[in-house]
Structure formats: structure tokens, C-alpha cells
Design an enzyme around this catalytic site. Sequence first.
Site, mmCIF file in Angstrom:
data_model
loop_
_atom_site.group_PDB
_atom_site.id
_atom_site.type_symbol
_atom_site.label_atom_id
_atom_site.label_comp_id
_atom_site.label_asym_id
_atom_site.label_seq_id
_atom_site.Cartn_x
_atom_site.Cartn_y
_atom_site.Cartn_z
ATOM 1 N N ALA A 1 0.863 -1.179 0.000
ATOM 2 C CA ALA A 1 0.000 0.000 0.000
ATOM 3 C C ALA A 1 0.899 1.228 0.000
ATOM 4 O O ALA A 1 2.052 1.160 0.445
ATOM 5 C CB ALA A 1 -0.877 -0.015 1.247
ATOM 6 N N GLY B 1 0.515 -5.004 0.914
ATOM 7 C CA GLY B 1 -0.668 -5.045 0.055
ATOM 8 C C GLY B 1 -0.391 -5.670 -1.304
ATOM 9 O O GLY B 1 -1.314 -6.168 -1.956
ATOM 10 N N GLU C 1 -0.655 -9.272 -0.672
ATOM 11 C CA GLU C 1 -2.092 -9.524 -0.417
ATOM 12 C C GLU C 1 -2.887 -9.514 -1.731
ATOM 13 O O GLU C 1 -3.808 -10.302 -1.912
ATOM 14 C CB GLU C 1 -2.634 -8.485 0.575
ATOM 15 C CG GLU C 1 -2.063 -8.710 1.974
ATOM 16 C CD GLU C 1 -2.418 -7.599 2.946
ATOM 17 O OE1 GLU C 1 -2.052 -6.434 2.663
ATOM 18 O OE2 GLU C 1 -3.061 -7.878 3.960
ATOM 19 N N GLU D 1 4.338 -5.301 7.356
ATOM 20 C CA GLU D 1 3.524 -4.268 8.039
ATOM 21 C C GLU D 1 3.959 -4.024 9.487
ATOM 22 O O GLU D 1 3.875 -2.900 9.974
ATOM 23 C CB GLU D 1 2.037 -4.639 7.999
ATOM 24 C CG GLU D 1 1.369 -4.403 6.643
ATOM 25 C CD GLU D 1 1.503 -5.569 5.682
ATOM 26 O OE1 GLU D 1 2.328 -6.480 5.932
ATOM 27 O OE2 GLU D 1 0.794 -5.574 4.669
HETATM 28 N N1 COA Z 1 4.576 3.221 -0.513
HETATM 29 C C1 COA Z 1 4.959 4.392 -1.024
HETATM 30 N N2 COA Z 1 6.106 4.556 -1.713
HETATM 31 C C2 COA Z 1 6.867 3.464 -1.889
HETATM 32 C C3 COA Z 1 6.537 2.202 -1.381
HETATM 33 C C4 COA Z 1 5.312 2.116 -0.657
HETATM 34 N N3 COA Z 1 4.877 0.946 -0.163
HETATM 35 N N4 COA Z 1 7.507 1.337 -1.695
HETATM 36 C C5 COA Z 1 8.420 2.027 -2.391
HETATM 37 N N5 COA Z 1 8.044 3.310 -2.517
HETATM 38 C C6 COA Z 1 8.754 4.388 -3.208
HETATM 39 C C7 COA Z 1 9.920 4.912 -2.395
HETATM 40 O O1 COA Z 1 9.492 5.837 -1.422
HETATM 41 C C8 COA Z 1 10.756 5.519 -3.490
HETATM 42 O O2 COA Z 1 10.193 6.765 -3.846
HETATM 43 P P1 COA Z 1 11.134 8.079 -4.075
HETATM 44 O O3 COA Z 1 12.040 7.678 -5.212
HETATM 45 O O4 COA Z 1 10.160 9.151 -4.433
HETATM 46 O O5 COA Z 1 11.866 8.267 -2.796
HETATM 47 C C9 COA Z 1 10.553 4.582 -4.659
HETATM 48 O O6 COA Z 1 9.339 3.898 -4.398
HETATM 49 C C10 COA Z 1 11.662 3.550 -4.810
HETATM 50 O O7 COA Z 1 11.778 2.835 -3.588
HETATM 51 P P2 COA Z 1 13.157 2.688 -2.778
HETATM 52 O O8 COA Z 1 12.813 2.418 -1.353
HETATM 53 O O9 COA Z 1 14.048 3.850 -3.061
HETATM 54 O O10 COA Z 1 13.764 1.388 -3.471
HETATM 55 P P3 COA Z 1 14.807 0.357 -2.837
HETATM 56 O O11 COA Z 1 15.280 -0.487 -3.968
HETATM 57 O O12 COA Z 1 15.830 1.069 -2.018
HETATM 58 O O13 COA Z 1 13.942 -0.535 -1.820
HETATM 59 C C11 COA Z 1 11.981 -1.793 -1.116
HETATM 60 C C12 COA Z 1 12.900 -1.370 -2.300
HETATM 61 C C13 COA Z 1 10.793 -2.532 -1.738
HETATM 62 C C14 COA Z 1 12.755 -2.734 -0.194
HETATM 63 C C15 COA Z 1 11.530 -0.535 -0.344
HETATM 64 O O14 COA Z 1 11.002 0.388 -1.264
HETATM 65 C C16 COA Z 1 10.472 -0.797 0.696
HETATM 66 O O15 COA Z 1 10.780 -1.331 1.766
HETATM 67 N N6 COA Z 1 9.208 -0.392 0.420
HETATM 68 C C17 COA Z 1 8.130 -0.464 1.374
HETATM 69 C C18 COA Z 1 7.660 -1.894 1.539
HETATM 70 C C19 COA Z 1 6.550 -1.969 2.589
HETATM 71 O O16 COA Z 1 6.763 -1.773 3.765
HETATM 72 N N7 COA Z 1 5.336 -2.313 2.112
HETATM 73 C C20 COA Z 1 4.213 -2.510 2.981
HETATM 74 C C21 COA Z 1 3.355 -1.307 3.039
HETATM 75 S S1 COA Z 1 1.980 -1.592 4.110
#
Ligand code: COA
Length: 260
Positions: free
Chosen positions: A66, A112, A115, A135
Amino acid sequence: MEFQNLLIENKERIQYIIINRESKLNALNKDTLAELHLAFTEAFRNPAVGGIIITGAGAKAFVAGADISEFTALDVEGGTALAREGHANVFDLIANGPKPVIAAINGFALGGGLELAMACHIRIASETAKMGLPEVTLGLLPGYGGTQRLAQLIGKGKAIEMILTADMITAVEAQQFGLVTHVACPEDLLTTAEELLQKILSRAPLALASAIRAVNAGYTDGVNGYETEIAEFGKCFGTKDFKEGVDAFLGKRKAEFKGE
Ligand code: COA
């Protein structure tokens, strides 16, 4: 229908729904969820669509969860409403849909995103995919069906460990756990999904819808899955597809199903 956050592509009777927010790793914001509701409602209604493959744009992510940036404005009421609407409008809509939906997990499927994949009927993954429910690292728990569907798919023991640790698993581990049923190299992911869906689409469409309903029934509170199976089985005898299937078998020819 034109969407801001989705790409729709049709290939014979297969419809691709591609989540297209690559710069945010295809995170599900409110607009994307609303578009998914419209796209699936339309795909399930459209007689030209036999089944759906959902995937993420780009090579990195299926859906990284999400959209966390939209969480900051939420309170208890807002959080509850977000989960309740998400369940009804997207996740349960897909899970209970009358047409087969395959998730082609092309990269990160987190929160999400996993999910969403779990709401689909079948999951296949690229060998580069990573899956998890992170989460609890945000002070939350999975709110789009993850606590229930992960336990149903891989068993409570593994599910609760994945949810409490927030650990990600690889595609190979996901296949070992039964979370995905096929793992393909990235170049072959969509062909693998298409071959699987083409095979399913050669079967009787109304029987597919009945089978989805019957399998799901046992996981719905207060519903006796065996009773649903009996009712759906009986209904199939009233379809033209049933007559065609039996005629074709007895006549030693290939069945031509019309979904009637
Ligand atoms: N919601 C909003 N933005 C998200 C996102 C999310 N769930 N997941 C990634 N993004 C965005 C980042 O903020 C970043 O945006 P920016 O370039 O404007 O800063 C962009 O996507 C790229 O992500 P980034 O974190 O820089 O990539 P990474 O390769 O370093 O890491 C992940 C990849 C997937 C490990 C990391 O993005 C992450 O942990 N995301 C969240 C996962 C999460 O907790 N999901 C559950 C949500 S309930």
C-alpha cells in the site's frame, strides 16, 4: 477505459492488468485501488475476456505494498475504513470473481502487493521476486486479507512466522511453501502465465466460476463448503457446457464451450 495508474492490454481472451506506478514500485495508492476496482469489475463483465493476468510495470516490483505516504493522515476510523473498503472493492472482488485471475509476480510483492497476489486464484513468480508482509515494521498488521490468506495458503505456522518477523522470502522459498505454484526466469514469466491461463480457458467457463465459488466457500465464515460444492455441482447439470462436454467426450472430439 483509460486509467492513470493501470495499463490494460488484451491478447485474445486474456486481459492483462498492469499496475503502472513504476517510480513508486507500483505501490497501491487510493487512486490505483479505485482503478483496480473499475478494471476488474469491467473485466469480469466483459464477455470477450476469459481470464486475467495481473502484473507490475518494470522489472523491479509487482507491488511494493500500500502507498505508505497516504497512511499519515489516517486515524483509527480512517484505517478501519481503508481496510474494509479495500477488502470489498478490490481483494474480495478478485478472489470471488467468476473468471480466473493469475498474479505474475515480477519483483517485490510486499504488504498489500503480496495480499493482492494472494487474492488472485493462482500465483506464479519470477525467480527474482521477493515476497513478504512487512507491516509490523510500520506498527501495523496486514489489513487487506493477509493474515487470513497467507495462513490458508501456507499454513498457520509459517504464516505467523512470516508476519511476525516481517522477513521476505525468495521465489524458490515461496514455491516450497506453496505460496506460488511456478517459478520462471524473468523473460519467461508472462509466457508461463499465458500458457497456464490458455489451458484453463479451454475448460468450461461456468464450471470454472462454480469451482472458484466452491473452493472459496470453505474459507468464508459460517459457510459450509461442502454444501456450496453440492449446489454448484448440481447447477452445472443445467448448463449447455455440461451437455457439450459430455457429448464431446462420448463423441471422441474436442469440446467447444460457450459459457452457457
Ligand atoms: N509506498 C509508497 N512509496 C513506496 C513504497 C510504498 N509501499 N515502496 C516504495 N516506494 C517508493 C519509495 O518511497 C521511493 O520513492 P522516491 O524515489 O520518491 O523516494 C521509490 O518507491 C523507490 O523505492 P526505494 O525504497 O528507493 O527502493 P529500494 O530499492 O531502495 O527498496 C523496497 C525497495 C521494496 C525494499 C523498499 O522500497 C520498501 O521497503 N518499500 C516499502 C515496503 C513496505 O513496507 N510495504 C508494505 C506497506 S503496508
